[in-house]
Design an enzyme around this catalytic site. Structure first.
Site, mmCIF file in Angstrom:
data_model
loop_
_atom_site.group_PDB
_atom_site.id
_atom_site.type_symbol
_atom_site.label_atom_id
_atom_site.label_comp_id
_atom_site.label_asym_id
_atom_site.label_seq_id
_atom_site.Cartn_x
_atom_site.Cartn_y
_atom_site.Cartn_z
ATOM 1 N N CYS A 2 0.833 -1.183 0.000
ATOM 2 C CA CYS A 2 0.000 0.000 0.000
ATOM 3 C C CYS A 2 0.877 1.244 0.000
ATOM 4 O O CYS A 2 2.068 1.182 0.281
ATOM 5 C CB CYS A 2 -0.905 0.014 1.231
ATOM 6 N N ARG A 27 1.672 1.534 -5.920
ATOM 7 C CA ARG A 27 1.819 0.583 -4.817
ATOM 8 C C ARG A 27 0.506 -0.124 -4.498
ATOM 9 O O ARG A 27 0.487 -1.095 -3.735
ATOM 10 C CB ARG A 27 2.326 1.310 -3.567
ATOM 11 N N TRP A 75 -3.600 -1.834 -1.593
ATOM 12 C CA TRP A 75 -3.579 -3.117 -2.281
ATOM 13 C C TRP A 75 -4.071 -4.140 -1.270
ATOM 14 O O TRP A 75 -3.432 -4.386 -0.252
ATOM 15 C CB TRP A 75 -2.170 -3.449 -2.754
ATOM 16 N N ASN A 101 0.349 -0.190 6.079
ATOM 17 C CA ASN A 101 0.820 -1.076 5.028
ATOM 18 C C ASN A 101 1.499 -2.245 5.707
ATOM 19 O O ASN A 101 2.403 -2.054 6.522
ATOM 20 C CB ASN A 101 1.804 -0.352 4.105
ATOM 21 N N GLY A 102 1.089 -3.475 5.378
ATOM 22 C CA GLY A 102 1.683 -4.645 6.004
ATOM 23 C C GLY A 102 0.627 -5.653 6.389
ATOM 24 O O GLY A 102 -0.521 -5.591 5.933
ATOM 25 N N GLU A 481 11.562 -14.230 -18.344
ATOM 26 C CA GLU A 481 11.180 -12.849 -18.101
ATOM 27 C C GLU A 481 10.237 -12.333 -19.190
ATOM 28 O O GLU A 481 9.290 -11.601 -18.909
ATOM 29 C CB GLU A 481 12.425 -11.958 -18.008
ATOM 30 N N LYS A 485 6.479 -10.870 -18.441
ATOM 31 C CA LYS A 485 6.021 -9.549 -18.842
ATOM 32 C C LYS A 485 4.701 -9.633 -19.593
ATOM 33 O O LYS A 485 3.802 -8.826 -19.387
ATOM 34 C CB LYS A 485 7.071 -8.852 -19.706
ATOM 35 N N GLU A 488 1.946 -10.399 -17.099
ATOM 36 C CA GLU A 488 1.693 -9.321 -16.149
ATOM 37 C C GLU A 488 0.815 -8.223 -16.727
ATOM 38 O O GLU A 488 -0.108 -7.748 -16.060
ATOM 39 C CB GLU A 488 3.020 -8.705 -15.688
ATOM 40 N N HIS A 504 9.049 -32.807 -23.789
ATOM 41 C CA HIS A 504 8.681 -33.563 -22.592
ATOM 42 C C HIS A 504 7.305 -33.157 -22.065
ATOM 43 O O HIS A 504 7.003 -33.362 -20.890
ATOM 44 C CB HIS A 504 9.746 -33.377 -21.509
ATOM 45 N N LYS A 603 3.766 -2.916 -6.994
ATOM 46 C CA LYS A 603 5.179 -2.774 -7.312
ATOM 47 C C LYS A 603 6.056 -3.518 -6.323
ATOM 48 O O LYS A 603 6.978 -4.226 -6.705
ATOM 49 C CB LYS A 603 5.556 -1.291 -7.342
#
Length: 608
Positions: A2, A27, A75, A101-102, A481, A485, A488, A504, A603
């Site tokens: 947050c 955030r 968030w 936040n937490g 990566e 992306k 996301e 496989h 983030k």
């Protein structure tokens, strides 16, 4: 996860808070709220689910006059993202408000106890319990009440509290979650990130674990939870708020991708002397680098993929075992650790909860710790024996771009320095490596010139059912990566695999609607990779390849080729990932998704 901002001073608080929240919305954007102690002595609280624009509309053009207040962008962790669960949260009287936040780990126990003592808790959040704990402890001093309340709390928090009866006073506290204090001319700020305050001051104090900051105008007093005074230095931040603006680009992510050449240049600045690497920041652990019997990288997400490059190079250059463990798993199945196990913790924010927990476990076992992070003053820097900063500048978009390429650059340099400490770095390789590093920023700029080519390709593939990304050797982390992306920001299903694994199982997914994306830059395993690409083509899959300029062989097997400049194989992932970033970006734009604030993501993951 947050965003927190608070203000105390002579100016109108509401515009400052709303501006700060706009810079912190990356955030979290499930809801937003502010609280003001108004000049008439009343308390004003407004909070709305959804993005910040909803809060702005609710507050209106003429918010109440106030010289102190706090704001929050959320968030969600505990409780659904709605108006009721949005912060700030108040006590029974409405005189005390708290933002947080937490995660409070014992909040169920705390809520049960509060309710049994007659408190009325309205939300589903863990945060609301803190407001009521402060209420129970309040005896005229909000800072003392916060300290006493937090003594009853277990978990991670950055929080800010205020009381209507103490106008102009804010109290912030930190435990395992970032919180900074900004010092202005007769005013003070508290925030999750320096971006929230840089429009007003560049003088910042980074709070440490257990700090409680008591702010009133330009006065800041810091104590521990026991009330004992603590001293924290004021640091001058050397980047301006303009660095965090879009600069004419459509999205922060696009801007930050185009900042990658300069970010790479900054990452190598001061670390090359003539034809030698010079990572002076590793001097505190120089002897332990030489004595290390293996290297353990701990990281999450994008940072873990960058770490795969570092681990591979440690093994090939330094001749000792190295591996990457996802930090969220490290504590629960830890490897054997001792004073000869070098642990490299990689985190853009330096506040990633899982990475911090893994680092602390390693420290308890006597391991030397090297942190690779972008954030000065972060918790990870205080856990480490040595710190290699990325020097990439602020990254606002949730999806990491320039921090990935600088992480790869820094861990590659770190691997070479470990090899040299062990007497195994070939001087001719070091000269070639340094030459390649010097060329890398300009080569990254050339890779970005693929943008229009990649954009056209993305539009052709926008309706694909999914994508399979493959690579071999150091191309494998770039493939992972690239797939991440795409997932996301475009919400398109994508998987990353070592190319030899296709047959496989994953090859069953390939057909005309599921393209194969191959990282096929020049390498010692390129021929093997192309064999795997041919297996995909035989299943009617269209092929997109990232290749090395001048390598015409790849074009024989691919429908679309994104050609990047040639470099050492050790640094190839830095360039190979750039067209994959651009592809994800243009896919997201074509699909109409929120590029900078993708759903369900934040983030910095500052809770476990």
């Amino acid at each position: 996860m947050c965003g927190i901002v608070g203000y105390s001073g002579p100016r109108e608080a509401a515009p400052i808070l709303l501006d700060g929240l706009a810079r912190l919305e990356y955030r979290g954007y499930d809801s937003a709220g502010i609280a003001l102690v108004c000049d008439d002595g009343s308390m004003f609280v407004e909070k709305k689910a959804g993005k910040l624009e909803n809060l702005r509309a609710a507050v209106g053009e003429a918010p109440p006059a106030s010289r102190a207040g706090l704001g929050h962008t959320r968030w969600a962790t505990h409780g659904r993202p709605n108006d009721l669960n949005a912060h700030p949260h108040a006590d029974c009287s409405g005189d005390i408000v708290v933002i947080h936040n937490g995660i409070i780990e014992n909040f169920r126990e705390l809520r049960d106890g509060l309710e049994s003592r007659g408190h009325r808790l309205a939300s589903e959040t863990d945060t609301e319990a803190i407001a009521h704990l402060v209420e129970e402890e309040y005896a005229g001093d909000i800072a003392e009440a916060v300290r006493r309340a937090l003594a009853r709390v277990s978990g991670a928090y950055a929080l800010v509290a205020l009381h209507r009866a103490e106008p102009g006073r804010l109290v912030g506290a930190r435990m395992n979650v970032p919180l900074i204090v900004g010092i202005g001319d007769g005013e003070s700020f508290v925030a999750s990130d320096v971006a929230a305050v840089l429009a007003h001051t560049n003088r910042v104090m980074f709070l440490e674990e257990g700090d409680v900051a008591d702010l009133a105008g330009g006065t800041v007093r810091i104590t521990g939870l026991d009330g004992a005074p603590r001293q924290r230095p004021i640091q001058a931040i050397d980047w301006t708020i303009e660095a965090a603006e879009k600069g004419g680009y459509a999205h922060f992510m696009l801007k930050e991708m185009h900042e990658q050449p300069e970010a790479i240049r900054a990452a190598i600045t001061g670390r090359i002397v003539h034809d030698r690497l010079s990572l002076d920041e590793l001097e505190p652990v120089r002897d332990r680098l030489a004595a290390a019997t293996r290297v353990e990288f701990v990281a999450c997400g994008t940072a873990a993929y960058a770490s795969l490059v570092g681990a591979s190079l440690v093994e090939s250059l330094a001749g000792i075992p190295a591996r990457v463990t996802v930090a969220s798993e490290f504590r629960y199945a830890p490897p054997p650790l001792d004073e000869r196990s070098l642990v490299v913790a990689v985190s853009q924010s330096g506040e990633t909860a899982d990475t911090l927990a893994a680092t602390r476990l390693a420290r308890s076992r006597g391991c030397p710790i090297v942190a690779v992070t972008n954030t000065v003053g972060s918790a990870l820097t205080r856990e480490a024996d040595a710190v290699c900063f990325l020097q990439a500048g602020p990254e606002i978009a949730v999806a990491a771009t320039k921090t990935f390429v600088t992480q790869v650059t820094v861990v590659a340099m770190l691997a070479a320095v470990v090899a040299r400490a062990r007497g195994l770095l070939d001087p001719s390789f070091e000269r070639d490596f340094v030459e390649a590093l010097r060329a890398l920023p300009d080569q990254a700029r050339q890779a970005l010139e693929l943008d229009p080519v990649v954009a056209r390709a993305a539009r052709r593939y926008v309706n694909s059912h999914g994508f399979m990304f493959v690579g071999r050797g150091l191309g494998y982390p770039a493939a992972l990566e690239g797939a991440l992306k795409l997932k996301e920001i475009s919400y398109t299903h994508a998987e990353g695999y070592a190319a030899g694994e296709l047959k496989h199982g994953p090859i069953s997914l390939l057909d005309a609607e599921v393209p194969l994306v191959a990282v096929a830059t020049r390498s010692g395993v390129q021929e093997k990779l192309l064999s795997n690409v041919m297996e995909g083509r035989a299943r009617d899959a269209r092929v997109i390849a990232v290749a090395t300029q001048g390598d015409d062989q790849v074009a024989r097997y691919a429908d679309d080729v994104f050609a990047v400049p040639d470099t050492l194989e050790a640094l190839a992932p830095v360039l190979a990932v750039i067209p994959l970033q651009l592809f994800a970006y243009h896919m997201a734009v074509a699909r109409g998704t929120d590029v900078d604030q993708p759903r369900n993501l934040a983030k910095s993951v500052t809770v476990e």
